[in-house]
Scaffold this active site. Sequence first.
Site, PDB file in Angstrom:
ATOM      1  N   ILE A 162     -34.088  -4.126  -6.344  1.00 40.82           N
ATOM      2  CA  ILE A 162     -35.282  -4.862  -5.912  1.00 40.82           C
ATOM      3  C   ILE A 162     -36.532  -4.005  -6.093  1.00 40.82           C
ATOM      4  O   ILE A 162     -37.540  -4.457  -6.651  1.00 40.82           O
ATOM      5  CB  ILE A 162     -35.143  -5.318  -4.449  1.00 40.82           C
ATOM      6  CG1 ILE A 162     -34.000  -6.313  -4.304  1.00 40.82           C
ATOM      7  CG2 ILE A 162     -36.445  -5.968  -3.968  1.00 40.82           C
ATOM      8  CD1 ILE A 162     -33.678  -6.680  -2.870  1.00 40.82           C
ATOM      9  N   ARG A 190     -35.812  -4.926   5.918  1.00 44.66           N
ATOM     10  CA  ARG A 190     -35.232  -5.054   7.244  1.00 44.66           C
ATOM     11  C   ARG A 190     -36.333  -4.819   8.277  1.00 44.66           C
ATOM     12  O   ARG A 190     -37.124  -3.877   8.158  1.00 44.66           O
ATOM     13  CB  ARG A 190     -34.099  -4.044   7.451  1.00 44.66           C
ATOM     14  CG  ARG A 190     -32.797  -4.455   6.770  1.00 44.66           C
ATOM     15  CD  ARG A 190     -32.094  -5.565   7.527  1.00 44.66           C
ATOM     16  NE  ARG A 190     -30.826  -5.955   6.931  1.00 44.66           N
ATOM     17  CZ  ARG A 190     -30.655  -7.031   6.173  1.00 44.66           C
ATOM     18  NH1 ARG A 190     -31.678  -7.814   5.890  1.00 44.66           N
ATOM     19  NH2 ARG A 190     -29.465  -7.330   5.687  1.00 44.66           N
ATOM     20  N   GLU A 227     -36.394 -10.548  15.013  1.00 43.73           N
ATOM     21  CA  GLU A 227     -36.448 -11.867  14.385  1.00 43.73           C
ATOM     22  C   GLU A 227     -35.293 -12.782  14.752  1.00 43.73           C
ATOM     23  O   GLU A 227     -35.393 -14.003  14.599  1.00 43.73           O
ATOM     24  CB  GLU A 227     -36.511 -11.731  12.864  1.00 43.73           C
ATOM     25  CG  GLU A 227     -35.238 -11.208  12.228  1.00 43.73           C
ATOM     26  CD  GLU A 227     -35.334 -11.180  10.706  1.00 43.73           C
ATOM     27  OE1 GLU A 227     -34.521 -11.853  10.064  1.00 43.73           O
ATOM     28  OE2 GLU A 227     -36.211 -10.485  10.153  1.00 43.73           O
ATOM     29  N   HIS A 257     -38.313 -14.664   6.865  1.00 39.12           N
ATOM     30  CA  HIS A 257     -37.087 -14.233   6.183  1.00 39.12           C
ATOM     31  C   HIS A 257     -36.713 -15.218   5.074  1.00 39.12           C
ATOM     32  O   HIS A 257     -35.575 -15.683   4.968  1.00 39.12           O
ATOM     33  CB  HIS A 257     -35.923 -14.096   7.177  1.00 39.12           C
ATOM     34  CG  HIS A 257     -34.877 -13.118   6.749  1.00 39.12           C
ATOM     35  ND1 HIS A 257     -34.405 -12.115   7.555  1.00 39.12           N
ATOM     36  CD2 HIS A 257     -34.200 -12.982   5.573  1.00 39.12           C
ATOM     37  CE1 HIS A 257     -33.486 -11.407   6.914  1.00 39.12           C
ATOM     38  NE2 HIS A 257     -33.344 -11.924   5.702  1.00 39.12           N
ATOM     39  N   GLN A 258     -37.699 -15.526   4.238  1.00 37.88           N
ATOM     40  CA  GLN A 258     -37.478 -16.482   3.164  1.00 37.88           C
ATOM     41  C   GLN A 258     -37.513 -15.846   1.780  1.00 37.88           C
ATOM     42  O   GLN A 258     -37.357 -16.543   0.772  1.00 37.88           O
ATOM     43  CB  GLN A 258     -38.528 -17.605   3.219  1.00 37.88           C
ATOM     44  CG  GLN A 258     -39.932 -17.191   2.791  1.00 37.88           C
ATOM     45  CD  GLN A 258     -40.910 -18.339   2.778  1.00 37.88           C
ATOM     46  OE1 GLN A 258     -41.409 -18.738   3.829  1.00 37.88           O
ATOM     47  NE2 GLN A 258     -41.205 -18.872   1.600  1.00 37.88           N
TER      48      GLN A 258
END
Length: 342
Positions: free
Chosen positions: A155, A234, A263, A295-296
């Site tokens: 990533i 995170r 969350e 968190h999408q």
Amino acid sequence: MKVAVFSTKAYDRQFLEAANTRNEHDLVFFEPRLNRDTAILAAGFPAACIFVHDQADAATLEILASRGTRLLALRCAGFNNVDLKAAAELGITVVRVPAYSPYAVAEHTVGLILSLNRKIHRAYNRIREGNFSLDGLLGFDLHGRTVGIIGTGKIGQIVAQIMKGFGLNLLAYDVYRNPELEALGAKYVELSELFANSDIISLHCPLMPETHHLINDKAVEQMKSGVMLINTSRGALIDATAVTKGLKSGKIGSLGIDVYEQEADLFFEDLSSAIIQDDVFERLIMFPNVLVTGHQAFFTENAIRKIAETTVSNMTEIEHNRPCANEIRAEPPKVLVGEQKS
């Protein structure tokens, strides 16, 4: 195999059922999250399938094991919510989805950067109210600026590639160097140097003791004044209280987060009619220079399909006593600081 699937939304059912094309598994969907109170729902199920906010602690696993569950299938990469030692002692095999679409998370990261810089989210709301003023919407050219990437797995590497395309200079930090990042011209430096010289800092680390509250008071103090801070990894990488102080002082010029330490009590649910009790979170979202998504970052067709397919494949391999490359044990293998997110 009969599988109790916890924390399910409509999209989970859609993609899991599509992946289970041969109907190898009897998938029974439950909306509640797995915890010691809901574990009884899996009684008589050989397998339970869970997501990031389900709680597979020792007490929960004992309940599952006592009622016949022998497989825990995670439809995510992270496994910090699972007591792997307890699972091993109880004879429960644990499998996960180590990778799905790093592009999904990387592209969302860049979206946060662009939106925060050019205040697109604020402009959108203004225009809807008939306010066409440009006051307060001033951004800066990304070209020629410096981005610091903490965690240079897949990533982080893709974020670096995109940022290189915009013409940014690349600084990087990781316990392991990524040759592909170095080929882009990235310079690996110590954290203190990255903090001091980055206009944008983007986090792409897994959560482990070494990275817990990586961004704390000391880290914020070392940062360049007005820095943009992005976290799509995170939530607990960031000490939200320290970051709030940084926002108030102006040391942090803007903050974009897709994750938050607490969350689990918020994300994936519609709380629009509720009074949110988390004062730290409520304070954060009051800042005009803070952009939060729930968190999408992982949430693309490609990623959800891959997650479902890998999850079903993992369960099939375990059911037929075949080696499963995605099994995880109490002593997990070493990983790059920048591995997959969700």
